[in-house]
Design an enzyme around this catalytic site. Structure first.
Site, PDB file in Angstrom:
ATOM      1  CE  LYS A  18      84.552  61.322  56.782  1.00  0.00           C
ATOM      2  NZ  LYS A  18      83.604  60.360  55.827  1.00  0.00           N
TER       3      LYS A  18
ATOM      4  NE  ARG B  37      80.945  62.766  49.330  1.00  0.00           N
ATOM      5  CZ  ARG B  37      81.790  62.915  50.642  1.00  0.00           C
ATOM      6  NH1 ARG B  37      81.526  63.281  51.538  1.00  0.00           N
ATOM      7  NH2 ARG B  37      82.382  61.218  50.730  1.00  0.00           N
TER       8      ARG B  37
HETATM    9  C1  PLP Z   1      83.111  59.529  55.825  1.00  0.00           C
HETATM   10  C2  PLP Z   1      82.623  58.328  54.741  1.00  0.00           C
HETATM   11  C3  PLP Z   1      82.299  57.783  55.349  1.00  0.00           C
HETATM   12  C4  PLP Z   1      81.396  57.535  56.434  1.00  0.00           C
HETATM   13  O1  PLP Z   1      80.914  57.880  56.739  1.00  0.00           O
HETATM   14  P1  PLP Z   1      79.414  57.514  58.123  1.00  0.00           P
HETATM   15  O2  PLP Z   1      78.201  59.080  57.766  1.00  0.00           O
HETATM   16  O3  PLP Z   1      80.065  58.264  59.445  1.00  0.00           O
HETATM   17  O4  PLP Z   1      79.130  56.414  58.273  1.00  0.00           O
HETATM   18  C5  PLP Z   1      82.093  56.418  53.834  1.00  0.00           C
HETATM   19  N1  PLP Z   1      82.235  56.837  53.071  1.00  0.00           N
HETATM   20  C6  PLP Z   1      82.640  57.358  52.351  1.00  0.00           C
HETATM   21  C7  PLP Z   1      83.627  57.881  51.154  1.00  0.00           C
HETATM   22  C8  PLP Z   1      82.925  58.506  52.737  1.00  0.00           C
HETATM   23  O5  PLP Z   1      83.736  60.147  52.827  1.00  0.00           O
END
Ligand code: PLP
Length: 352
Positions: A35, A128
């Protein structure tokens, strides 16, 4: 053309291979999270070529961009009810916490002649997404009755909203919940997903609780750091991405504005330290493309003073280089700036 982000695919591949190998040695599969770079195809492909077992993204638009990649695809964000048709079409798995949405996913999957795989998210304190631990049993009891979906995993997300750090206790609890549900409801679990880049430090220290068999990495792969404490990890590159912006004005000016100070362009009252006359460079990039607090000039003698929508102001007084208008300045980016620059349509992306 500037501004531009230059992307070193070789370094991204090396970061991915390094983490995939480390995970494999510990019985952990990797979801490559795309993302932060809007799932640019070549970058996602580099991750797949380097061994990630899944591509994961929060946004279905991004999974659609990589639909032709031969890899399992996971929707990370809890699906919107309004997107279930696309979710079932383009994601093999989705992370969920709402029964009503699961029912809609089930109906859509039946319509498409598919079984949609589901990872149930458990909230272990970060506040969250996720089912509250005491509600998991009653949730699963209902969810197993839904046709068209299959519960294949449990997951947790930490250090995102509440800043809660993953440890043996919260991740141990996830494993315990998952095992209990597996036994009680005869689930075939493929995934117990112990979080994002903030869980990497546990793996590095050999402390990842037994039973966790999946991690979801974005920042660690892209910026070479674990995110529980923000440490760079030895063996990982931190310069996969380099931002270059062009100087459009370079002048000696005071360090404190002249006149009564009201609000800046973003409604904040600014504060200025008087450092006398300084050499100030304006580069043609702004908050629409970056976040000035997470922009790190590679020339260590430059300081970022601030930014408005389209202008970023730098103090180049101390620099040993003799910059001119038309020169470019290079930056490392932390997460906030990487996310914005990759999302901004004004910033060119150049893959090397
Ligand atoms: C964005 C996201 C990740 C990845 O997070 P990083 O800190 O960039 O490794 C993993 N799990 C979920 C649910 C996310 O939204």
């Amino acid at each position: 053309m500037y501004p531009r982000v230059e992307i070193d695919l070789k370094k991204l591949k090396e970061n991915t291979s390094f983490l995939v190998k480390l995970c494999k040695e510990n019985g952990v599969s990797v979801m490559g999270v795309t993302k932060c770079f809007c799932a640019l195809y070549d970058l996602a492909k580099a991750m797949v070529d380097s061994g990630v077992e899944y591509i994961a993204d929060s946004r279905i638009e991004n999974l659609i961009k990589v639909k032709d990649l031969n890899v399992k695809k996971v929707l990370l964000r809890i699906p919107m009810q309004s997107e279930v048709e696309q979710v079932v079409t383009y994601a093999d798995y989705s992370q969920n916490s709402e029964l009503e949405t699961l029912k809609l996913l089930g109906l859509e999957a039946i319509k498409q002649g598919k079984i949609h795989k589901v990872i149930l998210m458990v909230d272990l304190g970060d506040l969250r997404e996720g089912i509250w631990p005491t509600d998991v049993d009653s949730f699963v009891k209902e969810a197993v009755k839904i046709e068209g979906i299959k519960i294949v995993g449990f997951g947790v997300n930490l250090t995102c909203y509440g800043g809660v750090i993953p440890d043996e206790e919260n991740l141990g609890k996830l494993v315990e919940i998952a095992k209990n549900m597996q036994d009680k409801y005869n689930l075939e679990l493929e995934i117990i997903s112990g979080g994002n880049s903030s869980s990497l430090y546990l793996l590095l220290q050999g402390r990842l609780p037994k039973g966790i068999n999946n991690l979801r990495f974005g920042e660690a792969l892209l910026l070479g750091r674990e995110t529980a404490f923000g440490n760079f990890v030895e063996g990982l590159h931190r310069d996969v991405f380099t931002l270059k912006a062009e100087i459009i004005e370079l002048k000696d000016k005071p360090s404190v504005p002249i006149g009564n100070i009201g609000m800046d362009a973003f409604g904040q009252k600014p504060y200025f330290e008087d450092k006398g006359i300084m050499k100030r460079a304006i580069v043609a990039i702004g908050r629409q493309d970056i976040d000035p607090n997470t922009l790190i000039p590679i020339d260590k003698d430059i300081t970022v003073l601030g930014a408005s929508s389209d202008h970023t102001i730098l103090d180049v007084t101390q620099s040993k280089r003799n910059y001119k208008v038309g020169d470019t300045i290079e930056f490392f980016m932390e997460y906030g700036s990487l996310l914005k620059s990759m999302t901004s349509e004004y910033v060119k992306k150049v893959i090397k």
